[in-house]
Scaffold this active site. Structure first.
Site, short mmCIF file in Angstrom:
data_model
loop_
_atom_site.label_atom_id
_atom_site.label_comp_id
_atom_site.label_asym_id
_atom_site.label_seq_id
_atom_site.Cartn_x
_atom_site.Cartn_y
_atom_site.Cartn_z
N ASP A 168 2.46 72.03 -94.40
CA ASP A 168 1.62 72.22 -93.40
C ASP A 168 0.72 70.96 -93.17
OD1 ASP A 168 -0.02 72.33 -95.88
OD2 ASP A 168 -1.33 74.03 -95.11
N ASP A 214 -2.19 69.55 -94.16
CA ASP A 214 -2.60 68.81 -95.16
C ASP A 214 -1.98 69.04 -96.57
OD1 ASP A 214 -3.18 71.73 -95.94
OD2 ASP A 214 -5.14 71.14 -97.00
N ASP A 219 -0.70 71.00 -98.77
CA ASP A 219 -0.73 71.97 -100.00
C ASP A 219 0.31 73.23 -99.87
OD1 ASP A 219 -2.06 73.52 -98.02
OD2 ASP A 219 -3.95 73.86 -99.21
N SER A 236 -6.10 72.17 -92.61
CA SER A 236 -4.96 72.80 -93.28
C SER A 236 -4.01 72.92 -92.07
CB SER A 236 -5.21 74.17 -94.11
OG SER A 236 -4.14 74.70 -94.63
#
Length: 461
Positions: free
Chosen positions: A253, A255, A257, A114
């Site tokens: 961010d 990744d 999400d 993340s």
């Protein structure tokens, strides 16, 4: 049994340290393949042939360099357990949730840590429905991890294929979550892709909808993910919005999400404010269908704003998993966190940075208003967050129950009265105690948070 591997957001660790190693990934893939095979073998609807009981798993990753190694290890482990694998390459986490459903896969795996730096890594899992794995499935996988690895017979090994059009499919999905007549012509947008998984997705989505798009954080090299860019470092985006006289900036961010935004004045618009904009619009159009789920960290002012507008509001534990659980329990559509993890269940099963940003842009277009104007009616309460790093091996929960610390907290709560609150919690991803104090402007919440943090530091000294 106690949960040794799975946290609230999958499995996390540092490359080269237990449990995230290539060997562990190989065993993890095998364990997951075994659990899925057993579940499919017990399904009468899928016992027409040996082929029909082979589970199908899709794997995506962010842009950190360790993803190549871990992708291969997971693929090998799944194949050894008789599972077929589809490799998608770099893909935002919510893209995996969507494509798991689209490809009728039995599970989806994302290799990502993340918003963390490239040295870290982790694994996130999705069920066939695009939701986080059920606790009982995670427990079964952990039980398999304790067993010796046994490879299937050669004729029962799983196969692997690479899906080349995954990015295009996800781009079209993102665009489909807003009205097909939405046009962003005339809007100047700066995107910050954090050198992460959205770098080849987000620019295309917004450009194809007509926006004038500039990009920072769009050149991943395997080592620079989240490095001074992205939703955890919005300073560069703010500068870029002002320098380019853009209408807004959008920061993802690593990744994809999470999303935060920057208004045309260079000011940060956080997840609570994004949640307010979307909720207010849905409520006004009679499409909210219930209330909104926030977390223990959600700003005091957001709850007050919702109360004034007659929008039900509920707090969940910190973490998107808990937000989704409460949304499903209430059959509500909208929830999220101040960090920018926004779940719009009417269009997606999990937090999706691109999709959430599009919902906000759709409101801007409908109301013909700049981003900051959409926040009318939301008076954010001043909030201070202080992180206290803990020595290795510290029992964070026992620390939070100490009498001396509780006395300090109670003293601050007495000062705040009913015009603020205090929250202490251990981080789910780092050895930290997070101290949060918020209250009306007349209180010095920063000094209050530091007073509590000093009490924590005294106990661990």
């Amino acid at each position: 049994m106690s949960r040794r591997y799975f946290g609230t957001d999958g499995i996390r660790g540092t490359v080269g340290e237990y449990p995230i190693t290539a060997d562990f990934m190989l065993k993890l893939g095998w364990a997951m393949g075994r659990v899925l095979s057993r579940k499919l073998s017990g399904s009468q609807a899928r016992q027409k042939s040996a082929q029909s009981t082979r589970p199908k798993v899709i794997i995506g990753k962010d842009t950190r360099i360790s993803g190549y190694m871990f992708e291969s290890a997971l693929e090998a482990g799944l194949s050894a357990a008789g599972a077929d694998v589809s490799l998608l390459g770099p893909m935002p986490t919510p893209g995996i949730a969507y494509l798991t459903r689209t490809f009728r896969a039995d599970a989806g795996i994302v290799i990502s840590a993340s918003h963390n730096p490239y040295q870290d890594n982790g694994i996130k899992f999705f069920s066939a429905e695009g939701l986080k794995l059920a606790d009982e499935v995670e427990t079964e996988i952990e039980e398999e991890l304790d067993k010796p690895l046994e490879t299937m017979a050669p004729n029962q090994l799983g196969k692997a294929v690479r899906i080349n059009d995954a990015a295009g499919r996800y781009i079209e999905f993102c665009k489909s979550t807003v009205h097909n007549r939405l046009e962003l012509h005339g809007l100047r947008i700066v995107l910050d892709c954090a050198h992460g998984a959205t770098y080849h997705i987000a620019p295309n989505v917004f450009r194809e909808l007509g926006a004038d798009v500039s990009v920072i954080g769009g050149e991943p090299d395997g080592l620079n993910i989240n490095q001074g860019v992205g939703s955890t470092h919005t300073e560069r985006l703010s500068e870029a919005v002002l320098a380019r006289q853009a209408d807004l900036g959008i920061a993802f961010d690593g990744d994809g999400d999470r999303v935060l935004m920057i208004d045309r004045r260079g000011a940060l618009v956080d997840g609570d404010e994004i949640l307010y904009i979307i909720a207010r619009d849905l409520h006004a159009r009679g499409k909210l269908n219930g209330g909104v789920v926030g977390t223990l960290m959600t700003n005091f002012g957001l709850a007050a704003a919702f109360e004034k507008q007659g929008i039900p509001f509920e707090r969940a534990q910190v973490g998107d998993r808990y937000v989704v659980e409460r949304l499903l329990a209430n059959d509500w559509l909208l929830g999220g966190e101040a960090s920018g993890h926004i779940v719009c269940r009417n269009v997606q099963t999990t937090g999706d940075g691109i999709v959430s940003a599009l919902q906000v842009l759709a409101v801007m277009v409908r109301e013909n208003a700049p981003l900051e104007q959409l926040l009318d009616g939301f008076d954010k309460t001043p909030q201070s967050l202080v992180n206290v790093r803990l020595p290795s091996g510290t029992d964070a929960r026992a620390l939070l129950e100490s009498q001396a610390l509780r006395q300090t907290v109670e003293a601050v709560e007495d000062e705040l009265g009913g015009s603020g609150r205090v929250l202490l919690r251990p981080s789910g991803t780092e050895p930290l105690i997070r101290v949060m104090v918020e209250g009306r402007p007349r209180f010095d919440v920063q000094a209050m948070a530091e007073r509590i943090a000093n009490s924590v530091e005294t106990l661990i000294a």
